[in-house]
Design a protein around this motif. Structure first.
Motif, mmCIF file in Angstrom:
data_model
loop_
_atom_site.group_PDB
_atom_site.id
_atom_site.type_symbol
_atom_site.label_atom_id
_atom_site.label_comp_id
_atom_site.label_asym_id
_atom_site.label_seq_id
_atom_site.Cartn_x
_atom_site.Cartn_y
_atom_site.Cartn_z
ATOM 1 N N ASP A 44 7.170 1.329 -6.666
ATOM 2 C CA ASP A 44 7.506 0.056 -6.891
ATOM 3 C C ASP A 44 5.599 -0.081 -5.805
ATOM 4 O OD1 ASP A 44 8.054 1.328 -4.364
ATOM 5 O OD2 ASP A 44 8.529 -0.372 -3.645
ATOM 6 N N GLY A 45 4.711 0.151 -5.955
ATOM 7 C CA GLY A 45 3.696 0.763 -5.929
ATOM 8 C C GLY A 45 3.623 0.454 -4.220
ATOM 9 N N SER A 46 5.129 1.378 -3.239
ATOM 10 C CA SER A 46 4.854 0.955 -2.106
ATOM 11 C C SER A 46 4.813 2.452 -1.926
ATOM 12 C CB SER A 46 5.004 -0.192 -1.603
ATOM 13 O OG SER A 46 6.585 0.072 -1.383
ATOM 14 N N ALA A 47 4.886 2.209 0.137
ATOM 15 C CA ALA A 47 5.065 3.878 1.026
ATOM 16 C C ALA A 47 5.078 2.916 2.102
ATOM 17 C CB ALA A 47 3.704 4.618 0.600
ATOM 18 N N VAL A 48 5.780 4.000 2.665
ATOM 19 C CA VAL A 48 6.522 3.678 4.519
ATOM 20 C C VAL A 48 5.656 4.558 4.958
ATOM 21 C CG1 VAL A 48 7.756 2.999 5.713
ATOM 22 C CG2 VAL A 48 8.245 2.216 3.660
ATOM 23 N N ILE A 49 5.220 4.253 6.274
ATOM 24 C CA ILE A 49 4.014 4.906 7.432
ATOM 25 C C ILE A 49 4.637 4.747 8.729
ATOM 26 C CG2 ILE A 49 1.810 5.532 6.158
ATOM 27 C CD1 ILE A 49 0.834 3.158 8.315
ATOM 28 N N ARG A 50 5.002 4.900 9.399
ATOM 29 C CA ARG A 50 5.475 5.433 10.937
ATOM 30 C C ARG A 50 4.496 5.576 12.024
ATOM 31 N NH1 ARG A 50 10.800 6.021 12.015
ATOM 32 N NH2 ARG A 50 10.028 6.592 14.605
ATOM 33 N N LYS B 40 5.136 -0.922 5.773
ATOM 34 C CA LYS B 40 5.272 -0.720 4.226
ATOM 35 C C LYS B 40 4.204 -1.402 3.778
ATOM 36 C CE LYS B 40 8.149 -0.786 0.963
ATOM 37 N NZ LYS B 40 9.842 -2.094 0.115
ATOM 38 N N LEU B 41 3.498 -0.427 2.991
ATOM 39 C CA LEU B 41 1.913 -0.340 2.528
ATOM 40 C C LEU B 41 1.747 -1.077 1.542
ATOM 41 C CD1 LEU B 41 -0.332 2.132 4.814
ATOM 42 C CD2 LEU B 41 -0.404 -0.536 5.051
ATOM 43 N N PHE B 42 1.386 -1.353 0.456
ATOM 44 C CA PHE B 42 1.622 -1.941 -1.103
ATOM 45 C C PHE B 42 -0.233 -1.606 -1.525
ATOM 46 C CE2 PHE B 42 4.709 -4.409 1.091
ATOM 47 C CZ PHE B 42 5.504 -4.039 -0.385
ATOM 48 N N ILE B 43 -0.435 -1.141 -2.114
ATOM 49 C CA ILE B 43 -1.023 -0.902 -3.949
ATOM 50 C C ILE B 43 -1.190 -1.528 -5.114
ATOM 51 C CG2 ILE B 43 -2.733 0.878 -4.551
ATOM 52 C CD1 ILE B 43 -2.429 0.789 -1.902
ATOM 53 N N ASP B 44 -1.836 -2.406 -5.111
ATOM 54 C CA ASP B 44 -2.118 -3.647 -6.529
ATOM 55 C C ASP B 44 -3.163 -3.317 -7.445
ATOM 56 O OD1 ASP B 44 0.359 -4.410 -5.621
ATOM 57 O OD2 ASP B 44 -0.138 -6.076 -5.310
ATOM 58 N N GLY C 129 -8.023 6.187 16.932
ATOM 59 C CA GLY C 129 -8.190 6.890 18.084
ATOM 60 C C GLY C 129 -6.614 6.653 19.516
ATOM 61 N N ASN C 130 -6.387 5.620 19.182
ATOM 62 C CA ASN C 130 -5.353 4.168 19.827
ATOM 63 C C ASN C 130 -3.619 4.723 19.686
ATOM 64 O OD1 ASN C 130 -7.268 4.072 21.938
ATOM 65 N ND2 ASN C 130 -7.853 2.301 20.899
ATOM 66 N N SER C 131 -3.708 5.265 19.175
ATOM 67 C CA SER C 131 -2.368 5.656 17.651
ATOM 68 C C SER C 131 -2.403 6.795 17.126
ATOM 69 C CB SER C 131 -2.450 4.067 17.191
ATOM 70 O OG SER C 131 -3.270 4.589 15.532
ATOM 71 N N LEU C 132 -1.143 7.079 16.320
ATOM 72 C CA LEU C 132 -0.495 8.552 16.039
ATOM 73 C C LEU C 132 0.377 7.633 14.709
ATOM 74 C CD1 LEU C 132 0.755 10.192 18.858
ATOM 75 C CD2 LEU C 132 -1.098 10.592 17.931
ATOM 76 N N VAL C 133 -0.286 7.973 13.712
ATOM 77 C CA VAL C 133 0.290 7.695 12.155
ATOM 78 C C VAL C 133 0.903 9.144 11.599
ATOM 79 C CG1 VAL C 133 -0.585 6.734 9.657
ATOM 80 C CG2 VAL C 133 -1.492 6.151 11.334
ATOM 81 N N ASP C 134 2.258 8.665 10.843
ATOM 82 C CA ASP C 134 2.954 10.053 10.493
ATOM 83 C C ASP C 134 3.283 9.198 8.568
ATOM 84 O OD1 ASP C 134 3.998 12.565 9.582
ATOM 85 O OD2 ASP C 134 6.149 11.556 11.011
ATOM 86 N N PRO C 135 3.745 10.331 8.367
ATOM 87 C CA PRO C 135 1.909 10.556 7.880
ATOM 88 C C PRO C 135 0.757 10.065 7.450
ATOM 89 C CG PRO C 135 3.592 9.877 5.595
ATOM 90 C CD PRO C 135 4.159 9.377 6.758
ATOM 91 N N GLY C 136 -0.398 11.307 7.630
ATOM 92 C CA GLY C 136 -1.639 10.543 7.958
ATOM 93 C C GLY C 136 -2.392 10.197 5.724
ATOM 94 N N ILE C 137 -1.344 10.637 5.118
ATOM 95 C CA ILE C 137 -1.830 10.694 3.490
ATOM 96 C C ILE C 137 -0.196 10.444 3.148
ATOM 97 C CG2 ILE C 137 -2.983 11.972 1.741
ATOM 98 C CD1 ILE C 137 -4.493 13.174 3.207
ATOM 99 N N VAL C 138 -0.361 8.917 2.477
ATOM 100 C CA VAL C 138 1.168 8.909 1.395
ATOM 101 C C VAL C 138 0.760 8.648 0.362
ATOM 102 C CG1 VAL C 138 1.352 6.703 2.019
ATOM 103 C CG2 VAL C 138 3.325 7.868 2.287
ATOM 104 N N ARG C 139 1.745 8.702 -0.690
ATOM 105 C CA ARG C 139 2.048 8.763 -1.997
ATOM 106 C C ARG C 139 2.243 7.564 -2.445
ATOM 107 N NH1 ARG C 139 -0.273 10.972 -6.155
ATOM 108 N NH2 ARG C 139 -0.071 12.584 -5.933
ATOM 109 N N THR C 140 2.066 6.246 -3.117
ATOM 110 C CA THR C 140 2.953 5.512 -3.490
ATOM 111 C C THR C 140 4.583 5.702 -4.352
ATOM 112 O OG1 THR C 140 1.847 3.906 -5.328
ATOM 113 C CG2 THR C 140 1.630 3.524 -3.125
ATOM 114 N N GLY C 141 5.458 4.559 -4.305
ATOM 115 C CA GLY C 141 6.189 5.199 -5.052
ATOM 116 C C GLY C 141 6.099 4.065 -6.529
#
Length: 248
Positions: free
Chosen positions: A158-164, A122-126, A144-156
């Motif tokens: 509460d200023g947070s977003a979830v990536i895998r 969970k990422l937070f933007i303040d 190059g040593n990992s995979l991220v989904d999604p690569g671009i995400v928008r905060t909700g």
């Protein structure tokens, strides 16, 4: 009456500000009313600063807090406060455009994450005032040593977003995080994560060779071993004959 503003100059993009209105005598000493006093607070330039609600000073207290909202415009405004039976007052406030930098925070991470298994982060933007920023875009770049989904995400809201995140190699991986939002300067951060990756033995995959070549190499090694044994046996026979001749 006295009006107290947060600062002489406030950020035009920081909407939530507070002011104080207080009942004082001519020497500036607080006066505590025995009944509620309703004050009238106005802004001379509502296109720059707006006062949405008047303040009611309750009995037993000499002051009350009122909200000050900015519109994003730069300029000056005079805040006036008055009440029935009280001498009114005013003070000037200015707004300036100073973009605050976005800050990036992460939660939900263990000290070690498993390899080849997705985990949620969970990422937070303040902003610099620790206010959550909704609608900010976060771009995630891997090493190059990992995979991220999604690569671009928008905060909700509460200023947070979830990536895998799925680590494919270890012992550590890094993510470059870039946050952007209207009215704010870009925020950047690097997230380093330790990976619980077992040591890999040398295999055909590591060598990037076809699997059949590995079997050919193994067969060749075995054949060489057999030839060496046969050679040693043949060389041993003449040597035994020489020993027998010497004994005779």
């Amino acid at each position: 009456m006295l009006v107290i503003l947060p600062l002489g100059e406030i950020n035009a993009n920081h909407k939530n500000n507070l002011g104080i209105v207080q009942i004082v005598d001519l020497q500036g000493n607080p006066i505590i009313p025995s009944f509620d006093v309703k004050s009238k607070i106005v802004s001379s330039e509502e296109s720059i600063v707006q006062i949405i609600h008047d303040a009611v000073i309750p009995s037993g207290i000499s002051y009350a807090v009122f909200p000050i909202e900015t519109t994003g415009a730069v300029g000056n405004s005079v805040i006036s406060a008055s009440a029935k039976g009280v001498i009114g007052t005013e003070d000037e406030i200015s707004t300036s455009s100073s973009l605050t930098q976005l800050k990036i925070f992460a939660s939900g991470l263990d000290e070690l994450i498993p390899v080849d298994q997705p985990v949620e982060i969970k990422l937070f933007i303040d902003d610099e005032n620790t206010e959550s920023i909704a609608g900010a875009l976060i771009k995630i770049e891997t090493d190059g040593n990992s995979l991220v989904d999604p690569g671009i995400v928008r905060t909700g809201p509460d200023g947070s977003a979830v990536i895998r995140l799925t680590a494919t190699n270890g012992p550590s991986i890094s993510l470059n995080l870039i946050a952007t939002a209207d009215g704010y300067s870009e925020g950047k951060d690097t997230l380093t994560i330790n990976v619980d990756a077992p040591d890999k033995t040398l295999s055909a995959v590591d060598l990037q060779l076809p699997e059949w070549i590995v079997y050919v190499i193994i067969a060749a090694i075995l054949l060489i071993g057999v030839l060496v044994i046969l050679f040693l046996k043949k060389s041993k026979a003449p040597l035994e004959e020489e020993w027998e001749e010497e004994e005779i």
